[in-house]
Design an enzyme around this catalytic site. Structure first.
Site, PDB file in Angstrom:
ATOM      1  N   SER A 243       0.647  29.132  34.258  1.00  0.00           N
ATOM      2  CA  SER A 243       0.867  28.189  35.356  1.00  0.00           C
ATOM      3  C   SER A 243       2.305  28.252  35.862  1.00  0.00           C
ATOM      4  CB  SER A 243       0.505  26.766  34.919  1.00  0.00           C
ATOM      5  OG  SER A 243       1.303  26.339  33.833  1.00  0.00           O
TER       6      SER A 243
ATOM      7  N   ASP B 244       9.089  26.420  30.163  1.00  0.00           N
ATOM      8  CA  ASP B 244       8.230  27.435  30.761  1.00  0.00           C
ATOM      9  C   ASP B 244       8.769  27.905  32.102  1.00  0.00           C
ATOM     10  OD1 ASP B 244       6.679  26.994  28.568  1.00  0.00           O
ATOM     11  OD2 ASP B 244       5.004  26.082  29.653  1.00  0.00           O
TER      12      ASP B 244
ATOM     13  N   HIS C 213       7.404  22.643  21.470  1.00  0.00           N
ATOM     14  CA  HIS C 213       7.271  21.194  21.635  1.00  0.00           C
ATOM     15  C   HIS C 213       8.598  20.478  21.378  1.00  0.00           C
ATOM     16  CE1 HIS C 213       2.953  20.715  22.346  1.00  0.00           C
ATOM     17  NE2 HIS C 213       2.783  21.726  21.517  1.00  0.00           N
ATOM     18  N   THR C 214       9.682  21.093  21.803  1.00  0.00           N
ATOM     19  CA  THR C 214      10.999  20.444  21.701  1.00  0.00           C
ATOM     20  C   THR C 214      11.627  20.199  23.064  1.00  0.00           C
ATOM     21  OG1 THR C 214      12.171  22.563  21.550  1.00  0.00           O
ATOM     22  CG2 THR C 214      11.463  21.556  19.471  1.00  0.00           C
TER      23      THR C 214
ATOM     24  N   TYR D  31      -1.319  17.648  24.638  1.00  0.00           N
ATOM     25  CA  TYR D  31       0.099  17.770  24.977  1.00  0.00           C
ATOM     26  C   TYR D  31       0.663  16.422  25.400  1.00  0.00           C
ATOM     27  CZ  TYR D  31       4.311  19.666  27.205  1.00  0.00           C
ATOM     28  OH  TYR D  31       5.611  19.937  27.561  1.00  0.00           O
TER      29      TYR D  31
END
Length: 348
Positions: free
Chosen positions: A116, A160, A32-33, A209
């Site tokens: 995904s 990702d 989460h950065t 998110y």
């Protein structure tokens, strides 16, 4: 590849023109950065998405998921539902205007391992080959991110897609998500990665998110900085309301942990992973009680250096850094205790 070719022809009646593959990823540190310009340390996993494509000459895409046993028909110019947006969005943003037959199969587990992104990158790799598109691996990652934003509705960062496009299973990919500068680094000596599925579906992952992203964007606005990447002193966060201060503290401290990990031995790297999980659980509040149980069992094992949740959170997978050649032993020990504690089966 042979399975893809034969299955494609059995579904669509003709052979595919191209097949693309791309891996999922596990993130060792830097959770989460990326949507705040931060630093991350992912690695690719062996599991991959496979996408086969041919041009069908018609006015609609025909999309088949071998995993689901489902075929969708999506008229040209429309996005579609279910798994379709990942495919139609990739084609549209790559500039493809033909109607396509697309066959998809993936063994990347859902829940924190970027299934995904693997699907997007496999599709884009196939399209690049089919049309001879002058797109670099970074270009493909950026397109994959836009697919998430514009077609799927998840305002993800770039980690990702960059990991799926550029990482391998033998190294960590140190990535500066602001500049996209990157380099591959060896794993800490004498270690291997173990990934376990908590068995908890990530039902709140997308909504949670986007909520967390909005919160840290508000925190950076109140602090007068472009992104929390620009904050290095935790004391500077004291001016924020309590909730936003805790959210921002996770991002700022997580960036520091990634940079510290670059020169860490296995023991210290594990300490940083444990601290990351505590921060994600307490400050960012994206863990889950069952995930915490699984992480705690891993952290308590004598052959484990450190463990944490990985991915968006609210369920899904956990990652551990374990002593070389001990992953099967650790998995068996931990899952036996986890199954006993939770009364449910999980998939390693």
């Amino acid at each position: 590849m042979q399975k893809a070719e034969s299955s494609f022809e059995s579904i669509f009646g003709q052979p595919a023109e191209v097949t693309g593959r791309a891996p999922g990823r596990v993130n060792l540190l830097g959770e989460h950065t990326d949507y705040q310009g931060g630093f991350v340390l992912p690695a690719a996993i062996p599991q991959q998405a496979t996408v086969s494509i041919r041009r069908n000459g018609g006015d609609a895409h025909h999309l088949h998921s071998a995993n689901l046993g489902q075929t969708l028909t999506v008229p040209l110019g429309e996005t579609g539902t279910d798994f379709a947006p990942y495919l139609t969005g990739s084609a549209a943003l790559a500039g493809v205007t033909d109607a396509l037959d697309i066959w998809v199969w993936s063994d990347v587990p859902s829940g924190g391992l970027s299934s995904s992104a693997a699907l997007e990158l496999a599709t884009l790799r196939a399209l690049r080959e089919l049309y001879g598109l002058p797109l670099s691996d970074v270009d493909l990652a950026l397109i994959g991110q836009k697919v998430e934003h514009e077609y799927v509705g998840v305002m993800c960062g770039i980690m990702d897609q960059m990991a799926s496009s550029l990482a391998d299973t033998e190294h960590m990919l140190f990535l500066d998500t602001r500049t996209l500068e990157r380099r591959k680094l060896p794993m800490p000596g004498g270690t291997q990665i173990l990934v376990l599925d908590s068995g908890v579906p990530r039902r709140l992952a997308e909504s949670g998110y986007n909520e967390r992203r909005a919160q840290v964007e508000e925190a950076s606005r109140l602090l007068g900085v472009p992104q929390l990447r620009d904050v290095t002193d935790l004391a500077a966060l004291d001016v924020l309301p309590d909730l936003l201060r805790r959210r921002a503290r996770h991002v700022v401290s997580e960036n520091a942990r990634v940079l510290e990990a670059l020169n860490a031995d296995a023991a210290h790297f594990g300490v940083l992973m444990n601290a990351s999980h505590a921060s994600l659980r307490d400050d960012y509040q994206v863990s889950h009680p069952q995930v915490d149980v699984l992480v705690a069992l891993l952290q308590a094992h004598s052959q484990v250096y450190g463990a944490r949740m990985t991915g968006a959170g609210f369920g899904g997978a956990v990652v551990a850094l374990v002593k070389s050649e001990r992953a099967p032993e650790v998995a068996a020990d931990v899952l036996a205790n986890y199954i006993g504690a939770e009364g449910r089966m999980v998939v390693p």
